[in-house]
Every structure is written in structure tokens, then in C-alpha cells.
Design a protein around this motif. Structure first.
Motif, mmCIF file in Angstrom:
data_model
loop_
_atom_site.group_PDB
_atom_site.id
_atom_site.type_symbol
_atom_site.label_atom_id
_atom_site.label_comp_id
_atom_site.label_asym_id
_atom_site.label_seq_id
_atom_site.Cartn_x
_atom_site.Cartn_y
_atom_site.Cartn_z
ATOM 1 N N LEU A 1 -5.953 -9.283 -3.523
ATOM 2 C CA LEU A 1 -5.968 -8.187 -4.492
ATOM 3 C C LEU A 1 -7.348 -8.101 -5.152
ATOM 4 C CD1 LEU A 1 -2.488 -8.901 -6.122
ATOM 5 C CD2 LEU A 1 -3.022 -7.207 -4.379
ATOM 6 N N THR A 2 -7.642 -6.958 -5.772
ATOM 7 C CA THR A 2 -8.922 -6.829 -6.450
ATOM 8 C C THR A 2 -8.819 -7.455 -7.842
ATOM 9 O OG1 THR A 2 -8.322 -4.730 -7.451
ATOM 10 C CG2 THR A 2 -9.363 -4.641 -5.287
ATOM 11 N N TRP B 1 0.823 -1.211 0.000
ATOM 12 C CA TRP B 1 0.000 0.000 0.000
ATOM 13 C C TRP B 1 0.854 1.256 0.000
ATOM 14 C CZ3 TRP B 1 -4.088 -1.306 4.337
ATOM 15 C CH2 TRP B 1 -4.966 -2.281 3.829
ATOM 16 N N LYS C 1 -4.546 -6.454 -14.278
ATOM 17 C CA LYS C 1 -3.363 -5.662 -14.612
ATOM 18 C C LYS C 1 -2.127 -6.559 -14.587
ATOM 19 C CE LYS C 1 -3.640 -1.208 -12.900
ATOM 20 N NZ LYS C 1 -3.332 -0.292 -11.784
ATOM 21 N N GLN D 1 -9.449 -6.107 -10.582
ATOM 22 C CA GLN D 1 -8.798 -5.145 -11.470
ATOM 23 C C GLN D 1 -7.279 -5.261 -11.384
ATOM 24 O OE1 GLN D 1 -9.938 -1.183 -10.490
ATOM 25 N NE2 GLN D 1 -9.378 -0.358 -12.485
ATOM 26 N N GLU D 2 -6.769 -5.342 -10.162
ATOM 27 C CA GLU D 2 -5.324 -5.463 -9.977
ATOM 28 C C GLU D 2 -4.812 -6.768 -10.569
ATOM 29 O OE1 GLU D 2 -4.287 -3.174 -5.834
ATOM 30 O OE2 GLU D 2 -5.708 -4.814 -5.725
#
Lengths: 447, 227
Positions: free
Chosen positions: B196-197, B150, B203, B199-200
């Protein structure tokens, strides 16, 4: 022969020997060797930094390419030494200080691998076992004499050379309705979720709540057989419980020994006592301890035969209480003052010991907590008059310098209670419930 | 440092030689009533204020500013002080020791127990805005999150533990700071991936030049990336 050398070393020690003398003439001269550790080969590290202060000795057997003294990593046993001027007789203030000290060291951040702790002043010796976050006695506090020293040290050495995998935990409170079964089931579920091998024992044949809350059939005499017939193994009574946890898409399994029907039929306790011995359950669990990380026993809310079997079999006893129920607190204190010491005297290995109590399954407000703290303070005062220091069992964070009265809580949550209807532990159905029990597991058990 | 230094000494300094620094935020009642009690007790402040020397015969309060305020309110001419060195670190620890500042812990590395203790402290502060936050839930979700990566505390608001942007998150900023590690391009540990999400994860799949990840669900993405 180590026993003879121990005897000579002990015999030569002056009565009031200070720590440095005990260290040089007893520990260095013979104790370390008698415990099986070789100073010359670098298996002993003095003044070891535990991460919470320096302990007198940390020791570990060397492995190829890893001399303990060089790497100073992964200690196995810690030894905290006192002089003969410091009394270690059980119950004295200096004994309690030494116990707190060895516990703190064992839980230090550099000692995650440590499994044993010893306190000794050459007059007394006590061995403690560490199972992740739990430290409990592995022997009573033993008096050492020239006559018995060979046996005493051999007993300690035996234990540290044969570590046991499982921690046996009884969930008990003499008061009913405090959430023993809910705690047992969800703790088992969450420990499984965190990668531990778990066995659950339903030791309440009259209610059988645990067995039915998991939707399992009762035992048809297999447990009865194992506990009463020395030729039958308790393993035969084990039933697997498994469930697929949707959120993680994974299957989780733990083993269960269900309640046995046969015990309900024979309600007559006098008859049962003719066949069951106090250690019947403990002895039967012994052979299973190498296969599990945790054995959880759900005990009934009384002090009759099945609770006695459960408490006797335990290394540690976890007692759920309710902050707004005085009886649940008083009953916990009663168990600590009477029942558990009774079991300790019978077992003669320092066990079982009570873990700090926690508040289970009710919403609490600050003023209610204050009232509960007041009630507990009164219980503690009364216990002190009877010669018991229950402070660490009720206010584990309280020290002479930090007046911290926090008690761990598992808050109320509708989904935990209603989970029983679906025969699935709440932990597997609901994320918040899972968080609560992960918190419980990490507060008490996992490092 | 010359031999003629006062650092570390307890000194009885003139109030008008001391610059009050940042001052105290203590309530008027506390200052005035304590001043009265101090006068009644003989006017000696047994607990010193902490100052640093700024130039010859000039000092500035770095900690225990409350004492200075009380001495002033009591009309004392001189006040007992300890002279500290003038480093930033000294000023910071002095403020924390005198309970004028809250210590912070590094959330990138903190242990679960430390996170729990910090959250419990905040929740129990009156007016922290965190009442109603469930301590075990918040502790658990923050502990299990990939907080070592983070860059700010903002991801806490995605953990669904009741901590939202604004007052609640700001309260957390009082006790936590982060020293993030760079996110590695390849993570194969499913327990970390799980945190993690989606989206991550996508990526990450793109960076690793995997194909067909676009329509996958999170659990499938985790499986794909953990291989």
C-alpha cells in the motif's frame, strides 16, 4: 503379506487387460494397500478433480478429524492408471502422453500439496516427485514382473514415505559465458527473499566466480576433505552469506559452500579421479537435504570432473542459453542427448532431468527470436533423428493444438552485470533485477 | 421453449432475412478476396455465421459476422447459419469464439501465470502501445500489488512498471476487469501493508485511532500497523 498378494494379483491379470480390469484386479485388490493406503478408512479418492482434469486416484493418509475421502483436500499422491493395451515402455508415444498427463494433474490447482505421482499399467510403473512447480522422475520407468513386484512396490513406498525437503538444481551449460554464475547467485538471492532456505555450491574451483562474486574466501581444503574422506561431513565447509536489503530493511541469509583451493593445486584430473567418485558430491549433499528448500550448484562450462559431479548430484538441470549464440543452444542439446542420460543411467533413479532452457541476459528483438526459433527447430529435427524428443526442453509451451514457441527470457540489464563488482547479488541492489529473477523463480520453481 | 425451435440447427437462410448486427471490422481486402475465393470454391460457406432469431423469419448476426460480410460481397442469396439462443452470454461467448472479441480475466483473482499470459499477449499485439514494457517487471509488480482491493485498473499506473495513463492503461482494460473486495479496516500482514502507499497506510492508522503516525516513514508505518 502385501508382497504375496501383489504377486497373486499380477499373476491373475490377463495379458491384454483393459484399464477397468487392471483397476479392479490390481490397483484396488492390492496396489493401494501395498503402497500403505487404506481404502476402507477413506484414504483413497477415485476420479479426483485435480483442477486440470480428473486423475484416476488421489490418496492421502488421514489425520485426526480429517478423512481424506470426506474433505478431499490436500492430496499427497496421485495415481494415473492405464490398461495393458497402453504401452508405458520408456520412449513410446503413449508413455510420453502419460507423463505429460501426470505432470498436468500434479500441477493442477487442487493439488498444491501433492508430492508424488505414479503412472502404471501393471506392466510398468514410474514414480514422479513434485517439488512446488517442478515435477521430475523419482524412479526410472520400472518393468514389473511377478518376481520383482514386491521389491519394486517396496521401493516406491519407501520413497513416498520419506519425502526429501530440498530440490537440488545444477546450473549448467557446456558453453561458457551464458551467465551460469549470475543465474545461480541471483536465483539463490531471490529464493531467499521469497522465504526459502537455500544452499549454494560453487562447483567450479578453477574459476571460483561464484565465491568471489559474493566476496567470500575460498575453502582451504574442507570441501576436498569432505568429498574424498568418508569420515568428514560437507557441513564443515558451509559459510553463511548475509546481507541487509535496504528497501525492506531486513536481513537475508543463505549458505554457501565456496570453491576449494585444494582442487586448484591438484589440476591433474587423473589424480582427482583416483579420489573422487561420480557420486561424491551427491552423497555428501544427501545429509543436508533436510535443512534446505533448494540446493543450487554452479557447474563449470565443460564436461570434466566437476561438471560431472554437479550434474550427477542434481535432481534437475537448469541451462541458461543465449538466443544469439548457436553454440549455447547446441551445447544444451548435447547435454540433453548425451551427458544427462549418461548421469541418469549411472544413478538409476530417473534423475537428473533437464528443465526447459531460457534465454539469458541479452536484449532480444522479434527478428532475432525468429532466427533463434529456426535454429532450435533444426536442432530438434536433428535430435529426433537420433531418437530424442527435445521439444519440451526448448519449446515447453508447444502442444499439438497450441503452436506456442515462447521461450522464457531474463532480459539484459546493466545493473545485473555490474553487481559483481560490489560483491552483492544484483537482486538485492536493484528492483528491476529483482523482478527479473522473481519471474525466473516463479516460472520454474515456485507454485 | 417450444418443440418448433431452430436453436442449435444448421440452416440455409436467406441473406435478406438476416440483420447484420454489429458487422465486421475486417479490412476490405480480406472481405473481397475471401468472397472471390468462396465463389471459386463453389459458394458454400462451410464455416457458418451465427445468428439469433428476432421474430418469425427474421434473424440477427451475433457472431462470425465476417462470414456474413463475405457472403454478401460474393452476392450469395443464402448463407449457412447456426441458430443460437438469444441470451447475452451466448452472444458474448460467440464473439469471443469467433475471435471478434478479446476474452477478459478477473484481475482481482487472476493467477500470476494468467496475468503474465495476458500481458504477453498485449505486448505482442502490433500497435498496442505496450512495446517496451518489460514483461517480468510488469507481471511481478501487478501480481504483488493488493489488486484484490482495486476498484479500477488505475493503481497500475503507480507501480512504476512503465504502464502509464492513456493508451497503455486502456490496452490493459481490454483484457482485465476487477471485482474488488472491500478493503478491511485492519490489515496486519506486513507483506500486504508493504504494497500500500504511505497515504493509504496513514488513512488506515487514522481509522484504527493510532497516534503519532503522521511523521512516520513508510517502513515505520508498516511496522506500526502490523502490530
Amino acid at each position: 503379506m502385501p508382497s504375496a498378494s501383489l504377486q497373486v494379483a499380477l499373476h491373475d491379470l490377463p495379458d491384454g487387460a483393459l484399464e477397468a480390469v487392471v483397476d479392479l484386479n490390481f490397483v484396488q485388490r492390492s496396489l493401494l494397500e501395498a503402497l500403505g493406503f487404506d481404502t476402507g478408512k477413506g484414504e483413497v479418492c477415485p476420479q479426483y478433480d485435480t483442477g486440470s482434469g480428473d486423475v484416476d486416484y488421489a490418496v492421502r493418509k488421514n489425520s485426526p478429524n480429517d478423512i481424506f475421502l470426506r474433505t478431499q483436500s490436500n492430496p499427497y499422491l496421485l495415481i494415473e492408471l492405464k490398461g495393458r493395451d497402453v504401452s508405458l515402455s520408456e520412449g513410446s508415444a503413449s508413455y510420453r502422453r502419460a507423463v505429460r498427463q501426470i505432470k498436468r494433474y500434479l500441477l493442477g490447482s487442487h493439488c498444491k500439496t501433492a508430492q508424488w505421482g505414479i503412472i502404471t499399467n501393471s506392466v510398468h510403473i514410474q514414480l514422479f516427485r513434485k517439488h512446488r512447480k517442478v515435477v521430475h522422475p523419482a524412479t526410472p520407468c520400472l518393468a514389473i514382473t511377478v518376481e520383482n513386484i514386491g521389491q519394486v512396490i517396496a521401493l516406491v513406498r519407501d520413497k513416498i514415505e520419506q519425502p526429501v525437503r530440498a530440490l537440488t538444481l545444477s546450473v549448467y551449460n557446456n558453453k561458457g559465458g551464458v551467465g551460469k554464475t549470475t543465474t545461480t547467485v541471483n536465483l539463490a538471492a531471490v529464493l531467499t527473499l521469497l522465504g526459502q532456505e537455500v544452499l549454494v555450491v560453487d562447483c567450479d574451483p578453477n574459476q571460483q566466480d561464484l565465491t568471489s562474486s559474493l566476496g567470500l574466501p575460498l575453502s582451504e581444503g574442507a570441501v576436498f576433505q569432505a568429498l574424498t574422506d568418508r569420515n568428514v561431513n560437507l557441513r564443515t565447509a558451509i559459510k553463511p552469506f548475509s546481507i541487509t536489503y535496504k528497501a525492506l530493511g531486513k536481513e537475508f541469509k543463505f549458505d554457501v559452500i565456496p570453491a576449494d583451493k585444494k582442487f586448484i593445486d591438484s589440476v591433474d584430473e587423473v589424480q582427482l579421479r583416483q579420489q573422487l567418485k561420480p557420486d561424491s558430491l551427491q552423497r555428501n549433499l544427501e545429509s543436508l537435504k533436510s535443512e534446505y528448500d533448494y540446493i543450487l550448484i554452479d557447474a563449470p562450462p565443460n564436461w570434466r570432473i566437476f561438471s560431472q559431479l554437479a550434474v550427477y548430484a542434481a535432481d534437475v538441470v537448469l541451462m541458461p542459453t543465449k538466443h544469439n549464440n548457436l553454440f549455447s543452444l547446441e551445447n544444451a542439446a548435447l547435454a540433453m542427448k548425451e551427458f544427462i542420460p549418461e548421469a541418469q543411467r549411472a544413478r538409476e533413479d530417473g534423475r537428473p532431468v533437464a528443465l526447459p532452457v531460457f534465454f539469458n541476459g541479452e536484449r532480444t528483438t522479434p527478428s532475432q527470436i525468429e532466427a533463434a526459433q529456426l535454429a532450435i527447430t533444426n536442432i530438434l529435427k536433428q535430435a529426433k533423428k537420433d531418437g530424442f524428443d527435445l521439444m519440451p526442453h526448448f519449446f515447453p509451451r508447444y502442444t499439438t493444438t497450441q503452436k506456442d514457441l515462447h521461450i522464457f527470457e531474463v532480459p539484459s540489464y546493466a545493473n545485473i552485470a555490474s553487481a559483481a563488482f560490489s560483491r552483492i547479488p544484483a537482486t538485492y541492489r536493484d528492483k528491476t533485477a529483482r523482478d527479473y529473477y522473481v519471474a525466473l523463480a516463479k516460472e520454474y520453481f515456485l507454485q | 421453449m417450444s418443440t418448433f425451435t431452430d436453436i442449435g440447427n444448421l440452416m440455409y437462410l436467406y441473406l435478406d432475412e438476416i440483420d447484420p448486427g454489429e458487422g465486421t471490422d475486417a479490412a476490405e481486402f480480406l472481405v473481397k478476396a475471401t468472397a472471390q475465393q468462396l465463389k471459386d470454391a463453389g459458394g458454400r460457406n462451410w464455416v457458418p455465421t451465427i445468428v439469433k432469431e428476432t421474430s418469425k423469419d427474421r434473424y440477427e448476426v451475433v457472431g462470425n459476422a465476417f462470414i456474413y460480410a463475405v457472403a454478401e460481397a460474393a452476392g450469395l442469396e443464402r448463407v449457412w447459419c447456426i441458430v443460437a439462443d438469444d441470451s447475452e452470454a451466448t452472444a458474448a461467448i460467440t464473439k469471443t469464439l469467433s475471435r471478434e472479441a478479446i476474452p477478459q480475466i478477473n484481475l482481482s483473482k487472476a493467477s500470476r501465470d494468467d496475468i503474465q499470459a495476458a500481458l504477453q499477449y498485449l505486448i505482442e499485439q502490433p500497435g498496442s502501445g505496450l512495446t517496451g514494457i518489460k514483461l517480468p517487471v510488469a507481471t511481478n509488480r501487478i501480481d504483488e500489488a493488493p489488486r484484490q482491493y482495486w476498484k479500477t485498473l488505475d493503481p497500475i499506473t503507480n507501480l512504476k512498471c512503465g504502464i502509464t495513463k492513456g493508451k497503455k492503461l486502456n490496452a490493459l482494460k481490454q483484457v482485465f476487469y476487477v471485482t474488488p473486495q472491500p478493503m478491511p479496516d485492519v490489515i496486519k500482514d506486513p507483506t500486504v501493508l508493504q504494497t500500500l502507499t504511505a497515504q493509504e497506510l496513514k488513512k488506515m492508522a487514522k481509522k484504527r485511532e493510532l497516534s503519532g503516525y503522521n511523521k512516520l516513514k513508510k517502513s515505520d508505518l508498516v511496522e506500526l500497523l502490523s502490530q
